[in-house]
Design a protein around this motif. Sequence first.
Motif, PDB file in Angstrom:
ATOM      1  N   PRO A  90     -50.758-114.981  49.877  1.00 19.29           N
ATOM      2  CA  PRO A  90     -49.559-115.545  49.245  1.00 19.29           C
ATOM      3  C   PRO A  90     -49.870-116.130  47.871  1.00 19.29           C
ATOM      4  N   CYS A  91     -49.111-115.722  46.883  1.00 16.06           N
ATOM      5  CA  CYS A  91     -49.182-116.272  45.533  1.00 16.06           C
ATOM      6  C   CYS A  91     -47.754-116.365  45.003  1.00 16.06           C
ATOM      7  N   ASP A  92     -47.472-117.425  44.316  1.00 19.27           N
ATOM      8  CA  ASP A  92     -46.116-117.651  43.831  1.00 19.27           C
ATOM      9  C   ASP A  92     -45.955-116.968  42.482  1.00 19.27           C
ATOM     10  N   GLN A  93     -45.742-115.648  42.510  1.00 19.39           N
ATOM     11  CA  GLN A  93     -45.602-114.871  41.288  1.00 19.39           C
ATOM     12  C   GLN A  93     -44.246-114.182  41.266  1.00 19.39           C
ATOM     13  N   ASP A  94     -43.724-113.986  40.060  1.00 20.87           N
ATOM     14  CA  ASP A  94     -42.426-113.360  39.879  1.00 20.87           C
ATOM     15  C   ASP A  94     -42.605-111.851  39.780  1.00 20.87           C
ATOM     16  N   ASN A  95     -41.786-111.114  40.513  1.00 24.61           N
ATOM     17  CA  ASN A  95     -41.890-109.657  40.487  1.00 24.61           C
ATOM     18  C   ASN A  95     -41.497-109.061  39.142  1.00 24.61           C
ATOM     19  N   VAL A  96     -40.725-109.784  38.346  1.00 29.96           N
ATOM     20  CA  VAL A  96     -40.446-109.333  36.980  1.00 29.96           C
ATOM     21  C   VAL A  96     -41.750-109.272  36.182  1.00 29.96           C
ATOM     22  N   ASP A  97     -42.595-110.295  36.344  1.00 30.37           N
ATOM     23  CA  ASP A  97     -43.876-110.319  35.643  1.00 30.37           C
ATOM     24  C   ASP A  97     -44.813-109.233  36.170  1.00 30.37           C
ATOM     25  N   ARG A  98     -44.821-109.060  37.477  1.00 29.56           N
ATOM     26  CA  ARG A  98     -45.657-108.006  38.041  1.00 29.56           C
ATOM     27  C   ARG A  98     -45.246-106.632  37.516  1.00 29.56           C
ATOM     28  N   ALA A  99     -43.948-106.378  37.472  1.00 29.52           N
ATOM     29  CA  ALA A  99     -43.457-105.099  36.956  1.00 29.52           C
ATOM     30  C   ALA A  99     -43.839-104.923  35.494  1.00 29.52           C
ATOM     31  N   CYS A 117     -45.807-107.087  49.937  1.00 28.46           N
ATOM     32  CA  CYS A 117     -44.660-107.199  50.833  1.00 28.46           C
ATOM     33  C   CYS A 117     -43.633-106.137  50.474  1.00 28.46           C
ATOM     34  N   VAL A 118     -43.017-105.547  51.480  1.00 26.46           N
ATOM     35  CA  VAL A 118     -42.055-104.471  51.238  1.00 26.46           C
ATOM     36  C   VAL A 118     -40.960-104.931  50.285  1.00 26.46           C
ATOM     37  N   ARG A 119     -40.428-106.127  50.512  1.00 22.19           N
ATOM     38  CA  ARG A 119     -39.338-106.591  49.646  1.00 22.19           C
ATOM     39  C   ARG A 119     -39.812-106.769  48.199  1.00 22.19           C
ATOM     40  N   ASP A 120     -41.042-107.255  48.005  1.00 27.00           N
ATOM     41  CA  ASP A 120     -41.574-107.397  46.653  1.00 27.00           C
ATOM     42  C   ASP A 120     -41.706-106.033  45.976  1.00 27.00           C
ATOM     43  N   VAL A 121     -42.205-105.052  46.711  1.00 24.95           N
ATOM     44  CA  VAL A 121     -42.375-103.714  46.129  1.00 24.95           C
ATOM     45  C   VAL A 121     -41.020-103.116  45.763  1.00 24.95           C
ATOM     46  N   GLU A 122     -40.024-103.330  46.598  1.00 22.43           N
ATOM     47  CA  GLU A 122     -38.684-102.843  46.266  1.00 22.43           C
ATOM     48  C   GLU A 122     -38.203-103.436  44.951  1.00 22.43           C
ATOM     49  N   CYS A 137     -44.445-112.858  53.767  1.00 15.91           N
ATOM     50  CA  CYS A 137     -43.432-111.949  53.230  1.00 15.91           C
ATOM     51  C   CYS A 137     -41.997-112.390  53.483  1.00 15.91           C
ATOM     52  N   GLY A 138     -41.817-113.597  53.994  1.00 15.67           N
ATOM     53  CA  GLY A 138     -40.465-114.084  54.165  1.00 15.67           C
ATOM     54  C   GLY A 138     -39.735-113.404  55.308  1.00 15.67           C
ATOM     55  N   GLY A 191     -48.777-105.098  53.561  1.00 12.08           N
ATOM     56  CA  GLY A 191     -49.864-104.130  53.599  1.00 12.08           C
ATOM     57  C   GLY A 191     -50.032-103.434  52.267  1.00 12.08           C
ATOM     58  N   GLN A 192     -50.041-102.100  52.272  1.00 10.00           N
ATOM     59  CA  GLN A 192     -50.230-101.302  51.073  1.00 10.00           C
ATOM     60  C   GLN A 192     -48.907-100.654  50.648  1.00 10.00           C
ATOM     61  N   ALA A 193     -48.876-100.192  49.406  1.00  9.22           N
ATOM     62  CA  ALA A 193     -47.756 -99.394  48.915  1.00  9.22           C
ATOM     63  C   ALA A 193     -48.264 -98.469  47.821  1.00  9.22           C
ATOM     64  N   LEU A 194     -47.607 -97.331  47.687  1.00 15.61           N
ATOM     65  CA  LEU A 194     -47.907 -96.380  46.617  1.00 15.61           C
ATOM     66  C   LEU A 194     -46.641 -96.093  45.838  1.00 15.61           C
ATOM     67  N   LEU A 195     -46.726 -96.193  44.519  1.00 13.73           N
ATOM     68  CA  LEU A 195     -45.664 -95.785  43.614  1.00 13.73           C
ATOM     69  C   LEU A 195     -46.152 -94.555  42.869  1.00 13.73           C
ATOM     70  N   SER A 196     -45.315 -93.547  42.779  1.00 21.02           N
ATOM     71  CA  SER A 196     -45.706 -92.307  42.110  1.00 21.02           C
ATOM     72  C   SER A 196     -44.533 -91.744  41.334  1.00 21.02           C
ATOM     73  N   ALA A 197     -44.795 -91.337  40.097  1.00 25.30           N
ATOM     74  CA  ALA A 197     -43.749 -90.704  39.303  1.00 25.30           C
ATOM     75  C   ALA A 197     -43.404 -89.331  39.860  1.00 25.30           C
ATOM     76  N   ALA A 198     -44.360 -88.673  40.504  1.00 27.40           N
ATOM     77  CA  ALA A 198     -44.127 -87.376  41.144  1.00 27.40           C
ATOM     78  C   ALA A 198     -43.818 -87.597  42.620  1.00 27.40           C
ATOM     79  N   PRO A 199     -43.069 -86.700  43.236  1.00 27.49           N
ATOM     80  CA  PRO A 199     -42.766 -86.855  44.661  1.00 27.49           C
ATOM     81  C   PRO A 199     -44.028 -86.910  45.519  1.00 27.49           C
ATOM     82  N   MET A 200     -43.927 -87.575  46.656  1.00 27.67           N
ATOM     83  CA  MET A 200     -45.020 -87.680  47.608  1.00 27.67           C
ATOM     84  C   MET A 200     -44.601 -87.066  48.937  1.00 27.67           C
TER      85      MET A 200
END
Length: 278
Positions: free
Chosen positions: A56-65, A82-87, A115-116, A126-135
Amino acid sequence: MFGRGAWLLAGAVAVTGMLVLGPSTPVGLPFARTVPADAAKDVVPNRVMTWNLCNPCDQDNVDRAAEIARYAPQIVGLQEACVRDVERIRDHLANLHGLVYHVEYGPVLRNWSRCGGAPWKPGGYGQALLSAAPMTDVVLEEYPHGGSEDRGYLAVTTEVAGQPVRVFNTHLAQRRQESVREEQTRVLAPQVARYDRAIVLGDFNAVPESPELAPIWALAEDTDAGCRPSSAGDCEPTTDWQSKFDYVFLRGLSALGHEVLDSEYSDHHLLHTDVTAS
């Protein structure tokens, strides 16, 4: 009724507004795009990034993005996510930076404190993957032994450098749990070995010379050309405590260059590399 000229004028005004304001933004955010001055203008093909978000860290997802947008990788592997953070990160990347990603989630733990959510319906972690190409061919595997916290890997197939590539994102057991990490790499390595072209990225919680990483080193090379298990002193640290725990291992691909970038938003640095087919 509007005449044809009026409709054309209205359309021109609308288009101008879109160009000035950019894509629509989430409710409560300013209309102006918060793009760093040196940010990439589009996704950089064949660039791969790994980043432990710190949780847990109190960080803003705007900054992460904004941190991700600065380097705009084609593939981003996140740990302690966290799933909600990744969304929200995905949405901010699209709405504030014009960078559109597909997302696959790999939660191996349901945790309210991290994760609230509600105690009876906690968020996924857990983990997440973001990809510009389909997965495709998505696999989420939890390790039989996670140590002090559930751990696993997320695997997908996508296109990198014009070739289909299997991408693995993992987070191994915490420090001082060497025997558990050894069991985890014994699970992960045979899956990597099935593919001629693979990228294995994540937070391994182990320095390069650690015995538990030997099965991965036998299959792939780190993107840092000077970093090998026999020359750990040449490896650039990826954490605030000056250890290299984060890796992008390549199998059947070659690195064109890499960067380790300190971030005020996590205790792990961002690591990205540009790759090409071998």
